[in-house]
Write a protein that holds these residues in place. Structure first.
Motif, PDB file in Angstrom:
ATOM      1  N   GLU A   1       0.861  -1.182   0.000  1.00  0.00           N
ATOM      2  CA  GLU A   1       0.000   0.000   0.000  1.00  0.00           C
ATOM      3  C   GLU A   1       0.903   1.240   0.000  1.00  0.00           C
ATOM      4  O   GLU A   1       2.127   1.128  -0.029  1.00  0.00           O
TER       5      GLU A   1
ATOM      6  N   TYR B   1       2.440   1.217   3.819  1.00  0.00           N
ATOM      7  CA  TYR B   1       2.797  -0.031   4.503  1.00  0.00           C
ATOM      8  C   TYR B   1       2.534  -1.203   3.561  1.00  0.00           C
ATOM      9  O   TYR B   1       1.982  -1.031   2.467  1.00  0.00           O
ATOM     10  N   THR B   2       2.923  -2.401   3.986  1.00  0.00           N
ATOM     11  CA  THR B   2       2.642  -3.629   3.240  1.00  0.00           C
ATOM     12  C   THR B   2       1.779  -4.538   4.112  1.00  0.00           C
ATOM     13  O   THR B   2       2.132  -4.801   5.274  1.00  0.00           O
ATOM     14  N   ARG B   3       0.669  -4.960   3.553  1.00  0.00           N
ATOM     15  CA  ARG B   3      -0.261  -5.835   4.285  1.00  0.00           C
ATOM     16  C   ARG B   3      -0.043  -7.286   3.865  1.00  0.00           C
ATOM     17  O   ARG B   3       0.106  -7.587   2.678  1.00  0.00           O
TER      18      ARG B   3
ATOM     19  N   ARG C   1      -1.891 -10.992   4.079  1.00  0.00           N
ATOM     20  CA  ARG C   1      -3.130 -11.681   4.420  1.00  0.00           C
ATOM     21  C   ARG C   1      -3.004 -13.166   4.089  1.00  0.00           C
ATOM     22  O   ARG C   1      -2.354 -13.547   3.119  1.00  0.00           O
TER      23      ARG C   1
ATOM     24  N   THR D   1      -6.310 -10.664   7.677  1.00  0.00           N
ATOM     25  CA  THR D   1      -5.046  -9.953   7.832  1.00  0.00           C
ATOM     26  C   THR D   1      -4.170 -10.653   8.857  1.00  0.00           C
ATOM     27  O   THR D   1      -4.612 -10.949   9.974  1.00  0.00           O
TER      28      THR D   1
ATOM     29  N   ASP E   1       1.077  -6.431   9.301  1.00  0.00           N
ATOM     30  CA  ASP E   1       1.454  -5.298   8.453  1.00  0.00           C
ATOM     31  C   ASP E   1       2.943  -5.017   8.644  1.00  0.00           C
ATOM     32  O   ASP E   1       3.451  -5.059   9.770  1.00  0.00           O
TER      33      ASP E   1
END
Length: 552
Positions: free
Chosen positions: A195, A198-200, A202, A211, A214
């Motif tokens: 994003e 940040y990086t998510r 899942r 999720t 992060d």
């Protein structure tokens, strides 16, 4: 040409004697240590002489004077702390490849880690440990500045470089932990999604994405580079999608992982599919928890010596698991079973499994044609995707083979229409089909927090039922507060009798086929779903999700 071992080459080149080689072999039997290290540790020969022969054996370069063969760009690309940690000396950078000198050509994992850390491909040449240590000391001392007291000063850019390397060195553990965490919760996929800030990450568990964690934005490129190196992908290519795979070993289990990358404005979106990682699957018809009536129908179908058994349903509905369970039942020493799959999700002893390779021209159709020349009794095709594969599968069934495959349709009888639409003649479809199995996966209500509730009038109207009370899961620690725990398959299983075969051969419409099924009171998908709702095994929410797709 006969392969000549390193030991034989050393004797032939008179680096060691035959008597020394025999002594090396005795030590090797006692300790299990590699002969290469025994020769050096016991000083049977000089390291330089052994490495020259080894370089010839491995078709590598041997470099003697490292300092004179090193350029400044390589030193800038390879920080001092890495050189000291891995005992490697940088030589040159050319076309995205860093050449390093090492005295240990067998440390493949170190090369992989360094490629990920630096972001360049790594090529290694051989040199002695003494020469490497000396070169590192000479090369990096040139970059160290002194203050007025003669003390070493660290260049600011070097400090930042070292800091980045320290952070990066942990990315191997980060990626490993993601895979292990996904394995522990029976996740089928890991989504790594960048994003803006940040990086998510899942996990897909029981069909739903949840999720997991992060990460800071600056970790994303490190994680993606590590995964691409493991998958054999081009780490420098970030503008185009790429596909790869690798095998991950954990808990004495090998997990095959397929990797897909997709460029986005914030970085590469990565999805890792874990094949064979579900610890709860038992590949047997009885172990799948199939209802007695469905099990009886499938048992009858697999007794037929030739014909086609089709399993249909959307992606992720458990079709492959059902096929594997049928194959496990059919696998006996007197039968030859061959499969063509994309991908091979689980390897079975006694079954010949072929992986589709589109780039090499090994399609389902090409693999199937080759398999037919291998004297099979039973054939499994991962999926019927096109007319050519459908035609060959039908012809194989008619000529005496039992063929198992999957196809994408909404329900069982729609598979008949799909095959005809592909161009297969209706009489061939009718005469070859033995059984069609349509299936879906529904989530089980958690037995620890299950409670009875009243069904609403809207739910009753949508499901066309007069049920008054149903069950839901309230959510507890056991089910991670989801109300569900695991999934089970629901089936619509239709055996092709003479009357249905006649209808198919006459190119009957889907409506005519469904009318016949109603007249014969063949249990449909709806019947099994509603039985599970009534028993409290699943919920109204799950029933609506499944039946809305089937019944519109």
């Amino acid at each position: 040409m006969k392969h000549v071992s390193l030991e034989e080459m050393l004797v032939n080149d008179k680096i060691i004697t035959q008597a020394q080689l025999e002594e090396v072999n005795l030590i090797q039997k006692e300790t299990g240590q590699a002969t290469f290290y025994i020769i050096l540790d016991h000083q049977f020969a000089k390291e330089k002489d052994v490495l020259r022969v080894l370089a010839k054996s491995l078709k590598m370069d041997f470099v003697d004077n490292l300092t004179n063969n090193t350029n400044p760009e390589a030193i800038r690309a390879f920080p001092q702390n890495l050189a000291l940690k891995y005992k490697m000396c940088p030589l040159r950078v050319s076309e995205g490849t860093l050449t390093l000198a090492t005295s240990n050509p067998f440390n493949i994992s170190a090369v992989e880690d360094l490629s990920m850390i630096i972001g360049l491909s790594i090529k290694t040449v051989l040199s002695t440990r003494v020469e490497i240590d000396s070169a590192i000391e000479r090369l990096y001392s040139k970059r160290t500045e002194k203050n007025e007291f003669g003390e070493d000063l660290i260049n600011e850019s070097d400090e930042q470089e070292n800091e980045a390397t320290v952070e990066t060195s942990s990315v191997v553990r980060m990626v490993n932990n993601l895979i292990i965490d996904a394995y522990k919760v029976n996740a089928s996929d890991i989504h790594i999604e960048p994003e803006a800030d940040y990086t998510r990450v899942r996990f897909r568990v029981d069909g739903d994405l949840t999720t997991h964690v992060d990460f800071d934005k600056d970790k994303h490129s490190l994680i993606s580079t590590r995964i691409k190196i493991l998958s054999g992908l081009n780490i420098a290519e970030k503008r185009l999608p790429q596909d790869g795979s690798f095998q991950f070993n954990h808990d004495f289990k090998k997990i095959d992982i397929r990797v897909s990358t997709l460029p986005t404005p914030y970085g590469e979106n990565i999805v890792m599919r874990l094949l064979g990682a579900d610890q709860n699957i038992e590949y047997s018809l009885t172990g799948l928890g199939i209802s007695p009536s469905t099990l009886s129908t499938i048992e009858k179908a697999i007794l037929v010596p030739h014909g086609i058994i089709l399993v249909t349903g959307p992606t992720g509905s458990g079709k492959t698991t059902t096929l594997y369970s049928i194959l496990a039942r059919l696998a006996v020493p007197t039968k030859a079973i061959k499969t063509v799959e994309d991908p091979i999700e689980r390897k079975f002893e006694g079954i010949t499994q072929v992986q589709v390779n589109q780039k090499a021209g090994l399609t389902f159709a090409a693999g199937l044609r080759s398999i037919l020349r291998q004297d099979p009794d039973i054939i499994m095709i991962g999926e019927i995707r096109d007319t050519e594969t459908a035609e060959i599968a039908i012809r194989s069934a008619i000529t005496g083979h039992l063929v198992l495959s999957t196809i994408h349709t909404n329900d069982a009888l729609s598979s008949v229409i799909r095959l005809v639409d592909m161009g297969v003649e209706p009489f061939k479809v009718g005469s070859s089909l033995v059984c069609i199995i349509a299936q879906r996966l529904v989530k089980r209500v958690c037995i620890h927090c299950k409670k009875k509730v009243e069904m609403t009038s809207t739910e009753a109207r949508l499901l066309k039922t007069d049920l008054k009370q149903v069950y839901v899961g309230e959510g507890c620690d056991k089910c991670h507060h989801t109300g569900y725990s695991g999934r089970l398959a629901v089936f619509e299983t239709i055996l092709i009798d003479h009357a249905l075969e006649d209808l198919i051969s006459k190119n009957a419409s889907l409506e005519e086929l469904r009318n016949y099924a109603k007249e014969k009171k063949i249990p449909m998908l709806r019947d099994e779903v509603m039985a599970y709702v009534q028993s409290g095994t699943t919920t109204v929410e799950e029933a609506l999700r499944i039946l809305y797709n089937v019944e519109n």
